[in-house]
Design a protein around this motif. Structure first.
Motif, mmCIF file in Angstrom:
data_model
loop_
_atom_site.group_PDB
_atom_site.id
_atom_site.type_symbol
_atom_site.label_atom_id
_atom_site.label_comp_id
_atom_site.label_asym_id
_atom_site.label_seq_id
_atom_site.Cartn_x
_atom_site.Cartn_y
_atom_site.Cartn_z
ATOM 1 N N GLY A 186 0.433 -3.263 3.742
ATOM 2 C CA GLY A 186 0.960 -2.346 2.735
ATOM 3 C C GLY A 186 1.147 -3.032 1.396
ATOM 4 N N ASP A 187 2.186 -2.629 0.686
ATOM 5 C CA ASP A 187 2.374 -3.066 -0.696
ATOM 6 C C ASP A 187 3.565 -3.996 -0.908
ATOM 7 N N ILE A 188 4.238 -4.414 0.155
ATOM 8 C CA ILE A 188 5.366 -5.323 0.010
ATOM 9 C C ILE A 188 4.851 -6.739 -0.269
ATOM 10 N N ASP A 189 5.492 -7.423 -1.203
ATOM 11 C CA ASP A 189 5.102 -8.789 -1.574
ATOM 12 C C ASP A 189 5.827 -9.780 -0.674
ATOM 13 N N LYS A 211 9.423 -4.826 7.222
ATOM 14 C CA LYS A 211 8.654 -3.584 7.296
ATOM 15 C C LYS A 211 7.744 -3.518 6.085
ATOM 16 N N ASP A 212 6.609 -2.852 6.237
ATOM 17 C CA ASP A 212 5.691 -2.671 5.118
ATOM 18 C C ASP A 212 5.420 -1.184 4.937
ATOM 19 N N ILE A 213 5.170 -0.781 3.694
ATOM 20 C CA ILE A 213 4.906 0.632 3.417
ATOM 21 C C ILE A 213 3.746 0.786 2.443
ATOM 22 N N ASP A 214 3.213 2.006 2.426
ATOM 23 C CA ASP A 214 2.176 2.408 1.483
ATOM 24 C C ASP A 214 2.879 3.093 0.314
ATOM 25 N N LEU A 215 2.925 2.441 -0.827
ATOM 26 C CA LEU A 215 3.653 2.993 -1.971
ATOM 27 C C LEU A 215 2.995 4.247 -2.532
ATOM 28 N N GLU A 216 1.708 4.408 -2.327
ATOM 29 C CA GLU A 216 1.042 5.635 -2.784
ATOM 30 C C GLU A 216 1.569 6.839 -2.010
ATOM 31 N N VAL A 217 1.774 6.657 -0.697
ATOM 32 C CA VAL A 217 2.363 7.731 0.118
ATOM 33 C C VAL A 217 3.777 8.031 -0.357
ATOM 34 N N ARG A 218 4.532 6.984 -0.654
ATOM 35 C CA ARG A 218 5.897 7.180 -1.149
ATOM 36 C C ARG A 218 5.911 8.023 -2.419
ATOM 37 N N GLU A 219 5.067 7.690 -3.374
ATOM 38 C CA GLU A 219 5.078 8.407 -4.646
ATOM 39 C C GLU A 219 4.626 9.848 -4.469
ATOM 40 N N ARG A 220 3.621 10.069 -3.628
ATOM 41 C CA ARG A 220 3.172 11.441 -3.390
ATOM 42 C C ARG A 220 4.265 12.260 -2.715
ATOM 43 N N GLY A 221 4.934 11.655 -1.746
ATOM 44 C CA GLY A 221 5.994 12.364 -1.041
ATOM 45 C C GLY A 221 7.185 12.695 -1.921
ATOM 46 N N ARG A 222 7.554 11.759 -2.797
ATOM 47 C CA ARG A 222 8.661 12.008 -3.718
ATOM 48 C C ARG A 222 8.315 13.146 -4.669
ATOM 49 N N ALA A 223 7.106 13.145 -5.166
ATOM 50 C CA ALA A 223 6.680 14.183 -6.110
ATOM 51 C C ALA A 223 6.664 15.557 -5.459
ATOM 52 N N GLU A 224 6.336 15.601 -4.182
ATOM 53 C CA GLU A 224 6.224 16.882 -3.480
ATOM 54 C C GLU A 224 7.488 17.246 -2.712
ATOM 55 N N GLY A 225 8.512 16.372 -2.755
ATOM 56 C CA GLY A 225 9.786 16.675 -2.117
ATOM 57 C C GLY A 225 9.754 16.694 -0.609
#
Length: 290
Positions: A242-245, A210-224
């Motif tokens: 996405g951002d997975i290596d 699976k691949d994800i957008d880490l920017e979305v992850r960080e925004r979502g964590r910050a906003e709960g």
């Protein structure tokens, strides 16, 4: 690597199994995970999958293993899945823990605590002990049939964080519980995927890509955000977008002589169709020589 490339039908949830299998085959995959083992026997699954030119790939089982009232049902489900997997010559199955809608001591569900779980969102020590005991029993059922249960991490469950994952893997005999990393769920939980794969490489028997957008992850964590809000904000991407290596992950696996399934999963796509999503991921992997 000597691998088989599969694609999960999860992207086709609203379209049906037949459409999913047809698209997966058309996109150039070798196989797709089995499903519906409670209502289909091995012969029916084999006929359906091969009619689309696909090989059956390792399936998936989960449960609320910390709940003693569900133990017998969970062992029964394991026996069914083990039998079908063995009859299809599948040597692996993914096993995960549930808990999405269970209200924690923090007063919220683990789905609501996605990527933000604290100590009060976790199982108690006694619940964790019961969970590891039942998972051990479930694993014994599979191993007796020659099927390796490989643990699959999942955001929104009671084994999501690095602390929870490592605690479980340490508690259960590695000859009984193997590892089936989900690259996207690991990254979403804040776990360094490459380090995790390197640490457990010799225990890994099957992989979900699976691949994800880490920017979305960080925004979502910050906003709960809760789980669904991450998905609405397009945390999932096609493999390679996405951002997975992935090249780094594959080098680690190759160095350990990995052979087995690599199964693409895109839970929610932003592409016009699930087929287009599957095609993009397959072409990316082909570009890496897979």
């Amino acid at each position: 690597m000597n691998v088989s490339i599969g694609c999960s039908g999860i992207t086709w949830r609203k379209r049906g199994l037949g459409d999913g299998l047809a698209d997966i085959a058309s996109a150039g995959y070798y196989g797709s995970p089995i499903s519906g083992v409670e209502s289909r026997d091995a012969a029916e699954i084999h006929r359906l999958w091969t009619s689309h030119g696909l090989a059956p790939a390792p399936g998936y089982i989960n449960g609320e293993y910390w709940d003693p009232a569900q133990r017998d049902d969970q062992l029964h489900a394991a026996r069914i899945n083990a039998k079908v997997s063995r009859e299809l010559d599948l040597t692996d199955i993914f096993i995960a823990v549930g808990g999405f809608e269970t209200v924690t001591r923090a007063g919220r569900t683990r789905r609501q605590a996605a990527a933000n779980a604290g100590q009060l969102d976790m199982l108690t020590d006694e619940q964790f002990r019961r969970m590891t005991q039942t998972i051990t029993e479930v694993c014994e059922v599979f191993v007796e049939e020659g099927v390796r249960p490989c643990f699959h991490t999942h955001v929104g469950t009671f084994v999501e964080t690095e602390e929870e994952v490592e605690r479980l893997l340490e508690a259960v005999d590695p000859e009984l519980l193997f590892v089936g990393p989900d690259t996207g769920h690991l990254a979403w939980a804040g776990i360094d995927v490459n380090n995790f794969v390197r640490r457990h490489a010799r225990r890994i028997t099957s992989v979900h890509l699976k691949d994800i957008d880490l920017e979305v992850r960080e925004r979502g964590r910050a906003e709960g955000w809760a789980y669904a809000e991450f998905e609405k904000a397009a945390i999932w991407t096609e493999v390679g977008d996405g951002d997975i290596d992935f090249p780094g992950i594959f080098r680690i696996l190759d160095d350990e002589g990995y052979s087995g399934w690599l199964t693409v999963e895109t839970d929610v796509t932003q592409q016009p169709t699930p087929f287009e999503s599957a095609r993009i991921s397959r072409e990316y992997l082909a570009g890496l020589g897979l």
